[in-house]
Enzyme design. Structure first.
Site, mmCIF file in Angstrom:
data_model
loop_
_atom_site.group_PDB
_atom_site.id
_atom_site.type_symbol
_atom_site.label_atom_id
_atom_site.label_comp_id
_atom_site.label_asym_id
_atom_site.label_seq_id
_atom_site.Cartn_x
_atom_site.Cartn_y
_atom_site.Cartn_z
ATOM 1 N N LYS A 13 1.609 12.695 10.264
ATOM 2 C CA LYS A 13 1.617 12.432 11.832
ATOM 3 C C LYS A 13 2.404 11.363 12.108
ATOM 4 C CE LYS A 13 -2.414 9.357 10.904
ATOM 5 N NZ LYS A 13 -1.953 9.557 9.214
ATOM 6 N N ARG A 88 -9.687 6.218 15.808
ATOM 7 C CA ARG A 88 -9.954 6.097 14.155
ATOM 8 C C ARG A 88 -11.663 5.995 14.005
ATOM 9 N NH1 ARG A 88 -4.937 5.491 11.659
ATOM 10 N NH2 ARG A 88 -4.953 5.406 8.980
ATOM 11 N N ARG A 127 7.211 8.321 -0.437
ATOM 12 C CA ARG A 127 6.976 7.936 0.940
ATOM 13 C C ARG A 127 7.806 6.295 1.060
ATOM 14 N NH1 ARG A 127 3.167 7.629 4.874
ATOM 15 N NH2 ARG A 127 1.996 6.046 3.954
ATOM 16 N N ARG A 161 5.180 1.007 1.662
ATOM 17 C CA ARG A 161 4.570 0.303 2.656
ATOM 18 C C ARG A 161 3.692 -0.840 1.033
ATOM 19 N NH1 ARG A 161 2.149 4.054 7.011
ATOM 20 N NH2 ARG A 161 0.286 3.399 6.195
ATOM 21 N N ARG A 172 -8.500 4.659 1.951
ATOM 22 C CA ARG A 172 -8.039 5.237 2.571
ATOM 23 C C ARG A 172 -9.079 7.084 2.793
ATOM 24 N NH1 ARG A 172 -1.501 4.118 2.516
ATOM 25 N NH2 ARG A 172 -1.581 5.474 4.281
#
Ligand code: AP5
Ligand code: MG
Length: 215
Positions: A13, A88, A127, A161, A172
């Site tokens: 996203k 969400r 990431r 993160r 998640r």
């Protein structure tokens, strides 16, 4: 144009929103990025949101709806925006519908990027992000052209993160399945939902999204 990018954690996203922002001047509104900034600045919302974010759960609807309601009133959103990570759950989607209708605005597209969980996990664990301009990278799939130098701003400081670890990732995914997936029939019934294959390379996904948007 008002666009929602929908997809599981790590689906791409943020990556695709940044491309649309750079190439088409659309504003990216990422609730995740705004909440991380609030946590870093220890604001009232940040202090309240931190525990849920660290656990891979949703922050309260009240906080995120207030953040978005405030943000879409800013001047830079006048020509449209991309919602990344919001809504969400169904109550957030209903709150968004109310906000838009109050302003006489219309949701143009909801684009779902589908990616399997094995690939999502690889993407999340690899990431990292430029600390100066927030450009996103990946150890394997999107390295900077010069190691340790941001392609976009030349920054040399990168961050990972706190919720990008194997335990939180599972939570998640579970949150996504139970709370966010019900948005698919919600938007399908409104005739605005399109699906793209998020498993393809970044460029190809971008091409599929552009075809949906007609840009
Ligand atoms: P948020 O920041 O929104 O995180 P998320 O939904 O878990 O999604 P990610 O940001 O992890 O993934 P992404 O889809 O943006 O993927 P990316 O482009 O980086 O939310 C974090 C937390 O905040 C939530 O858990 C919750 O607590 C809270 N929160 C946020 N919004 C909320 C809301 N509305 N209500 C309540 N709580 C909320 O890509 C991932 C990696 O893969 C990158 O390294 C990238 O380079 C790479 N990559 C991307 N696309 C490809 C591709 N096609 N091929 C190969 N690699 C790729
Ligand atoms: Mg993101």
């Amino acid at each position: 144009m008002i666009l929602i990018l929908l997809g599981a954690p790590g689906a791409g996203k943020g990556t695709q929103a940044q491309r649309l922002m750079n190439e088409h001047g659309l504003v990216q509104l990422s609730t995740g990025d705004m909440l991380r900034e609030a946590v870093a600045n220890k604001t009232e919302y940040g202090i309240k949101a931190k525990a849920a974010m660290d656990a891979g759960e949703l922050v309260t609807d009240e906080i995120v709806v207030n953040i978005i309601a405030d943000r879409i009133g800013h001047d830079d959103c006048k020509n449209g925006f991309i919602l990344d990570g919001f809504p969400r759950n169904v109550p957030q989607a209903e709150a968004l519908d109310a906000m838009l209708s109050e302003k006489g605005l219309k949701l143009d597209h909801v684009v779902l990027m589908t990616v399997d969980e094995e690939e999502l996990t690889k993407r999340i664990i690899g990431r990292f992000t430029c600390s100066s301009c927030n450009e996103g990278y990946h150890d394997e799939f999107k390295r900077p052209a010069v190691d340790n130098v941001c392609d976009k701003c030349g920054g040399t400081d990168f961050t990972r993160r706190k919720d990008d670890n194997i335990e939180t990732v599972q939570a998640r995914f579970e949150t996504y399945r139970s709370q966010t997936e019900p948005l698919l029939p919600y938007y399908e019934s409104k005739g605005v939902l399109s699906k793209v294959n998020g498993m393809s390379a970044i460029e190809e996904v971008a091409g599929e999204i552009k075809a949906v948007l007609g840009v």
